[in-house]
Enzyme design. Structure first.
Site, PDB file in Angstrom:
ATOM      1  N   LYS A 154       0.830  -1.235  -0.082  1.00  0.00           N
ATOM      2  CA  LYS A 154       0.061  -0.055   0.019  1.00  0.00           C
ATOM      3  C   LYS A 154       0.912   1.377  -0.085  1.00  0.00           C
ATOM      4  O   LYS A 154       0.300   2.269  -0.343  1.00  0.00           O
ATOM      5  CB  LYS A 154      -1.055  -0.031   1.062  1.00  0.00           C
ATOM      6  CG  LYS A 154      -2.095  -0.978   1.074  1.00  0.00           C
ATOM      7  CD  LYS A 154      -3.280  -1.017   2.125  1.00  0.00           C
ATOM      8  CE  LYS A 154      -4.190  -2.098   2.096  1.00  0.00           C
ATOM      9  NZ  LYS A 154      -3.822  -3.392   2.044  1.00  0.00           N
TER      10      LYS A 154
HETATM   11  C1  LIG Z   1      -4.351  -4.458   1.571  1.00  0.00           C
HETATM   12  C2  LIG Z   1      -3.601  -5.817   1.220  1.00  0.00           C
HETATM   13  C3  LIG Z   1      -4.044  -6.740   0.570  1.00  0.00           C
HETATM   14  C4  LIG Z   1      -5.392  -6.706  -0.420  1.00  0.00           C
HETATM   15  O1  LIG Z   1      -5.360  -5.773  -1.409  1.00  0.00           O
HETATM   16  P1  LIG Z   1      -6.867  -5.187  -2.093  1.00  0.00           P
HETATM   17  O2  LIG Z   1      -6.315  -3.970  -2.685  1.00  0.00           O
HETATM   18  O3  LIG Z   1      -7.682  -4.541  -0.871  1.00  0.00           O
HETATM   19  O4  LIG Z   1      -7.225  -6.342  -2.979  1.00  0.00           O
HETATM   20  C5  LIG Z   1      -3.428  -7.777   0.450  1.00  0.00           C
HETATM   21  N1  LIG Z   1      -2.285  -8.028   1.247  1.00  0.00           N
HETATM   22  C6  LIG Z   1      -1.881  -7.021   1.976  1.00  0.00           C
HETATM   23  C7  LIG Z   1      -0.585  -7.157   2.969  1.00  0.00           C
HETATM   24  C8  LIG Z   1      -2.453  -6.019   2.052  1.00  0.00           C
HETATM   25  O5  LIG Z   1      -1.979  -4.892   3.049  1.00  0.00           O
END
Ligand SMILES: *Cc1c(COP(=O)(O)O)cnc(C)c1O
Length: 473
Positions: A113
């Site tokens: 993210k």
């Molecule tokens: C947010 C997140 C996900 C999921 O991603 P999306 O964009 O919500 O589908 C998967 N793995 C980790 C470590 C995350 O922080």
């Protein structure tokens, strides 16, 4: 480039107009009026670009109301080896003849993210300064999103962050990551309750439009459009690292929750990236896997939402899914509105028609599910075979990715977090502790900064009122 809503509001807005927005006024999500097509010549030119230069090229297709030179400054300030650990930003590691790992988690909070959120922080600061405005970001987190937002917004001019988290319910590591921030524009509010209590407070305050305007409240949740083009970049980047020429096709395996990450993969494919399959992996919370198997989308109740060992995928509904379905319904906004606004609100579920389902199947998605036992086995096998420790979310993606491998097509599995964030599951899988990046070695011993309050809207509101005019910025 202009942006419209998935639910029929045809007002065309610019990138800067929607940058600080959440939902469109009609309740839909913002999408571009079209996806720019990238031809073979452009792919060939992009293949050799360094990461920030590639990011600039792709972002320029979606952002045409920020001067290119300003955007260049923002992009080059964001994608540095200081922040992301290497000049590659997202290095690719080949595991074997059929699978590679795209490493997206070397940013400040050790999860993918950061890649979008760090850019968002710089874009927000730029836009607020240009408008002469300030923004108070109010959010609720159970861990990953909140810390990525705080590390993106810390020290930024014109921005304050008020982040609610359930007291005592985050992992020790996640709490230390957030609460150790000493920046005066970051406010950690520990709420006596669970994550839903935090989220309810944020929702209540966002619905109160008078308060929202007066206190200049904004959000940075997963539906913000600007996160998507930032994520599109690493799909092109991963493709170029994994292939020799633009005739080759690859598949991507993506551990999914709110459908943000894999939505960016869908967009990259729509732009012309040679993608075979988009492999969507869920954990026990299998709303999306269910949909791709059956054509029925059924939102889960909170008591049906499992707490799993890949917690960032523990979702009851997938907030970005509407963007994909809008495309897969050939951008029929009336139909999208009927499904998401009417049927989903009334019945908590909808079904696409057999004809629609057949059409959706042409968009390259395949799906699968991974359980706690699968996660442990995948972490264990990966450790035994490659001496590599992967985190539980990455394991979900890798497990399903391997099941769907096609002969002659390389699968790029996305690493979405580092194992250091989830030591308990790693110990359970391989009976040893994951390494922590040296930069975070002393994290647990830093002074912590947070305020504690009961789960009441009034308390949070009063706190905001007394801090949202701080001259800390
Ligand atoms: C947010 C997140 C996900 C999921 O991603 P999306 O964009 O919500 O589908 C998967 N793995 C980790 C470590 C995350 O922080």
């Amino acid at each position: 480039m202009r942006y419209i809503s998935t639910r029929g509001d045809q007002t065309e807005r610019t990138f800067s107009e929607i940058l600080l927005e959440g939902l469109a006024p009609d309740g839909g999500l913002y999408v571009p009026t079209h996806y720019p097509r990238v031809d073979g010549g452009t792919l060939a030119k992009w293949r050799t670009l360094p990461y920030p230069e590639l990011a600039l090229e792709i972002l320029c297709l979606y952002v045409d109301d920020i001067p290119r030179d300003d955007l260049r400054t923002i992009v080059y300030r964001t994608y540095t080896s200081d922040i992301f650990g290497s000049p590659e930003i997202a290095p690719l590691q080949r595991l074997d003849a059929s699978v590679s790992l795209l490493k997206l988690s070397n940013g400040p909070t050790l999860a993918f993210k950061d890649i979008a959120m760090q850019l968002l922080g710089n874009l927000f600061e730029y836009e607020l300064e240009r408008r002469g405005e300030v923004l108070n970001i109010l959010g609720a987190t159970s861990g990953d999103t909140g810390s990525a937002a705080e590390y993106a917004m810390r020290g930024k001019k014109g921005i304050r962050v008020f982040m609610l988290s359930p007291h005592g319910r985050m992992s020790v590591f996640q709490q230390a990551q957030m609460f150790s921030l000493q920046d005066r524009n970051i406010h950690n509010i520990a709420i006596e309750g669970v994550f839903d209590d935090c989220q309810d407070i944020v929702k209540a305050m966002s619905k109160d439009l008078e308060t929202k305007r007066r206190l200049r409240i904004g959000t940075v949740n997963s539906i913000n459009w600007a996160r998507l083009p930032a994520q599109v970049v690493y799909y092109f980047w991963g493709y170029f690292q994994a292939t020799h020429d633009n005739q080759e096709r690859v598949s991507f395996a993506v551990p999914s929750g709110n459908f943000g990450n894999i939505c960016a993969a869908h967009i990259a494919r729509m732009m012309g990236l040679p993608v075979e399959h988009l492999v969507l992996a869920t954990n026990e919370n299998d709303v999306l896997h269910d949909f791709f198997c059956s054509g029925e989308y059924r939102v889960r109740k909170s008591h049906e939402t499992f707490e799993t060992s890949s917690p960032s995928m523990d979702i009851s509904k997938a907030s970005n899914f509407e963007r994909f379905l809008f495309d897969a319904l050939d951008r029929d906004a009336m139909r999208t509105h009927l499904l998401f606004a009417d049927e989903l609100t009334k019945a908590g579920r909808f079904c696409v028609t057999p004809k629609e389902y057949a059409h959706i199947a042409t968009f390259g998605f395949v799906s699968g599910k991974s359980t706690h036992a699968d996660r442990l086995a995948t972490i264990h096998d990966t450790w035994m075979q490659y001496s590599l420790i992967i985190d539980p979310h990455t394991a979900d993606g890798l497990k399903v990715g391997r099941e769907k491998v096609l002969p002659g097509v390389r699968t790029i599995a996305l690493e979405t977090a580092l194992p250091a964030k989830f030591p308990d599951t790693i110990r359970e899988a391989i009976n040893r502790d994951p390494d922590r990046p040296t930069s975070l070695a002393g994290l647990d011993y830093l002074p912590m900064r947070s305020v504690f309050m009961p789960a009441r809207v009034d308390n949070v509101k009063n706190y905001l009122v007394s801090h949202c005019n701080d001259r800390a910025l």
